[in-house]
Design a protein around this motif. Structure first.
Motif, mmCIF file in Angstrom:
data_model
loop_
_atom_site.group_PDB
_atom_site.id
_atom_site.type_symbol
_atom_site.label_atom_id
_atom_site.label_comp_id
_atom_site.label_asym_id
_atom_site.label_seq_id
_atom_site.Cartn_x
_atom_site.Cartn_y
_atom_site.Cartn_z
ATOM 1 N N VAL A 55 -99.849 -5.256 -25.628
ATOM 2 C CA VAL A 55 -99.197 -3.951 -25.413
ATOM 3 C C VAL A 55 -100.136 -2.827 -25.838
ATOM 4 C CG1 VAL A 55 -97.290 -2.492 -26.166
ATOM 5 C CG2 VAL A 55 -96.872 -4.877 -25.645
ATOM 6 N N ALA A 56 -100.810 -3.019 -26.971
ATOM 7 C CA ALA A 56 -101.717 -1.971 -27.477
ATOM 8 C C ALA A 56 -102.838 -1.713 -26.471
ATOM 9 C CB ALA A 56 -102.291 -2.387 -28.823
ATOM 10 N N ALA A 57 -103.418 -2.791 -25.947
ATOM 11 C CA ALA A 57 -104.513 -2.621 -24.984
ATOM 12 C C ALA A 57 -104.018 -1.906 -23.731
ATOM 13 C CB ALA A 57 -105.103 -3.987 -24.625
ATOM 14 N N LEU A 58 -102.838 -2.307 -23.258
ATOM 15 C CA LEU A 58 -102.305 -1.710 -22.029
ATOM 16 C C LEU A 58 -101.988 -0.224 -22.239
ATOM 17 C CD1 LEU A 58 -101.380 -2.406 -19.143
ATOM 18 C CD2 LEU A 58 -99.095 -2.740 -20.059
ATOM 19 N N ALA A 59 -101.287 0.082 -23.321
ATOM 20 C CA ALA A 59 -100.897 1.487 -23.572
ATOM 21 C C ALA A 59 -102.128 2.353 -23.783
ATOM 22 C CB ALA A 59 -99.977 1.557 -24.789
#
Lengths: 432, 76
Positions: A55-59
């Motif tokens: 999620v962190a990478a995507l956001a």
């Protein structure tokens, strides 16, 4: 700014090597947090790490990279009282317009896929054993999509904190080569907000006192600290090259300072707990080591090895003291010690950068510049993180139900435990 | 029963007020630091106002810690 100091190709190769080692810091922190939690939530803790990283990478790649920017790339600024306040990046979303080659902005984007994930793992330690997986992912999206890029722009993206020297005559501006502020203090203060919002574990605090709920695997905790060390050195080195204008010739200093700081942090925590409880405490020693690593991120490039050793000693003692203070006096339940390690350790490292800076970096007003950065963390980032998580909590309750907490997050949310062969769970813990 | 509910409600309302006050102190302290940076030129005056801003932030943190503790020492 599309050039890098020194031999570009060689420097880019060194940066690439460092970035490849950076995931070790995440792995070390993840397994240490897992070991510090309960056995009935161990599998959930590791799955949370994997989901939160994604999620962190995507956001961050979707919108964070645009808002963070890089020095010399488009940004929004206002002019106030004759000074230029560069406050947010203005690049296109989802990496559009970013040259995906060996240029510094592309390498910085690659590094930060890991550093934003590292920042997002920190609150997992504070919310262990009661933070729902979905809530952790949504909270991470807010951290990686807004809070982290905004603050990282101010420090690493040519924002107003980085320009305190040029615009306001405060030393060389706010200095943070390895991310003590943008990674660790931001993550640590978000951990504090999460710990406050989800509340303590059931049975932790009662009228009789505070229960000592030990971590379920001290070996994982110690191994996590050891594993994180090379990753931390790599992040500090890559950050120094990409964001602090260092050349590869400075990397031995960065590595020596980080290693010294970590070792002495663990030693200081061992001495402190030996003095305080009569025996050294293994998990607090690992906490001290992580705290000293977070402190080293703020000053690894800026101080001498002797100062780094002193800073590590102070960080280890400070973290061991702070874990006890939060637990016993302030009523904050932080199973992973994340707030102490990353917020207190990181802020101490930023102060130490101003206090102990080498002659090359000890300019007039440097300490004030560091204090402005620290004031921004406490006065802006903490309310922002709390506000976002408070809103999220109203839309999607972050704490697991009482039944889920009693069952353990492994069984309740995943349907299977981490250690199916061993099913001994204690409910009664000694009061301190 | 009614009394305990009223007390609990009173505590919650007071706690909310304390939390709001704590965050107000944090943001005010930061605003003072920024104001000193933007408006003051002399290093001594800047340093003094920044110290005042940071003191306000520490006060805000103390209030927040207090507001997140229930009567039994429990953090909420």
């Amino acid at each position: 700014m599309n050039s890098m100091p020194g031999n570009f190709d060689g420097t880019a190769a060194v940066v690439c090597f460092c970035i490849l080692l950076a995931p070790l810091a995440l792995a070390g922190l993840a397994i240490a947090n897992c070991g510090l939690g309960r056995s009935r939530s161990a599998s959930h803790a590791m799955l949370s790490v994997l989901c939160v990283m994604g999620v962190a990478a995507l956001a961050w790649l979707f919108c964070g990279v645009a808002w963070q920017g890089y020095p010399g790339r488009p940004a929004h600024a206002i002019t106030l009282a004759g000074a230029h306040w560069n406050w947010i990046g203005a690049g296109p979303f989802f990496l559009r317009g970013l040259p995906l080659d060996a240029s510094p902005p592309a390498l910085a984007a690659w590094l930060q896929i890991f550093t934003v994930a590292l920042a997002a793992l920190i609150p997992l330690g504070a919310g262990a054993d009661r933070w729902r997986l979905g809530a952790a992912c949504l909270s991470t999206a807010l951290l990686a999509g807004w809070t982290y890029p905004l603050f990282a722009h101010w420090v690493w993206g040519g924002g107003w904190l980085a320009q305190l020297g040029a615009q306001h005559g405060l030393g060389g501006g706010f200095l943070d080569p390895g991310g003590a502020s943008s990674i660790h203090a931001v993550g640590g203060l978000t951990a504090l907000a999460v710990a406050w919002i989800v509340g303590p574990r059931r049975g932790k605090f009662s009228a009789e006192g505070t229960a000592a709920i030990p971590g379920h695997n001290a070996v994982l905790v110690g191994f996590g600290a050891l594993l994180a060390m090379p990753g931390w050195i790599a992040v500090n080195a890559a950050g120094s090259l990409l964001f602090a204008g260092a050349t590869p010739a400075a990397l031995p200093l960065v590595a020596i300072n980080t290693t010294l700081s970590a070792g002495l942090g663990a030693l200081a925590a061992a001495a402190m707990t030996r003095f305080r409880f009569g025996r050294p405490d293994a998990s607090l020693c690992a906490n001290g080591c992580f705290g000293a690593l977070a402190a080293s991120s703020g000053c690894c490039l800026l101080v001498t090895p002797a100062s780094a050793a002193l800073i590590g000693l102070m960080a280890g003692a400070l973290v061991a003291w702070s874990v006890e203070l939060l637990d016993l006096r302030l009523g904050v339940d932080d199973p992973g010690g994340s707030i102490s390690q990353h917020a207190i350790g990181g802020i101490w490292g930023l102060m130490a950068a101003g206090l102990f800076a080498r002659a090359d970096y000890a300019r007039e007003g440097q300490m004030l510049a560091q204090l402005v950065g620290i004031a921004t963390l406490i006065g802006f980032v903490l309310p922002l993180s709390y506000g976002l998580n408070w809103l999220l909590n109203h839309l999607y309750p972050q704490r697991v139900s009482a039944e889920g907490e009693w069952q353990g997050l492994d069984l309740y949310e995943l349907g299977a435990g981490a250690y199916p062969e061993f099913v001994i769970h204690r409910e009664d813990f000694p009061q301190r | 029963m009614v009394l305990s509910r009223t007390l609990r409600h009173g505590f919650a309302a007071g706690s909310m007020l304390l939390k709001t006050g704590g965050f107000f102190f944090l943001l005010s302290g930061w605003a003072i630091v920024l104001g000193a940076l933007a408006l003051l030129g002399s290093p001594a005056a800047r340093g003094a106002f920044m110290a005042a801003g940071m003191a306000l932030e520490i006060g805000g943190l103390a209030i927040l810690v207090r507001s997140h503790r229930a009567p039994g020492g429990r953090s909420r």
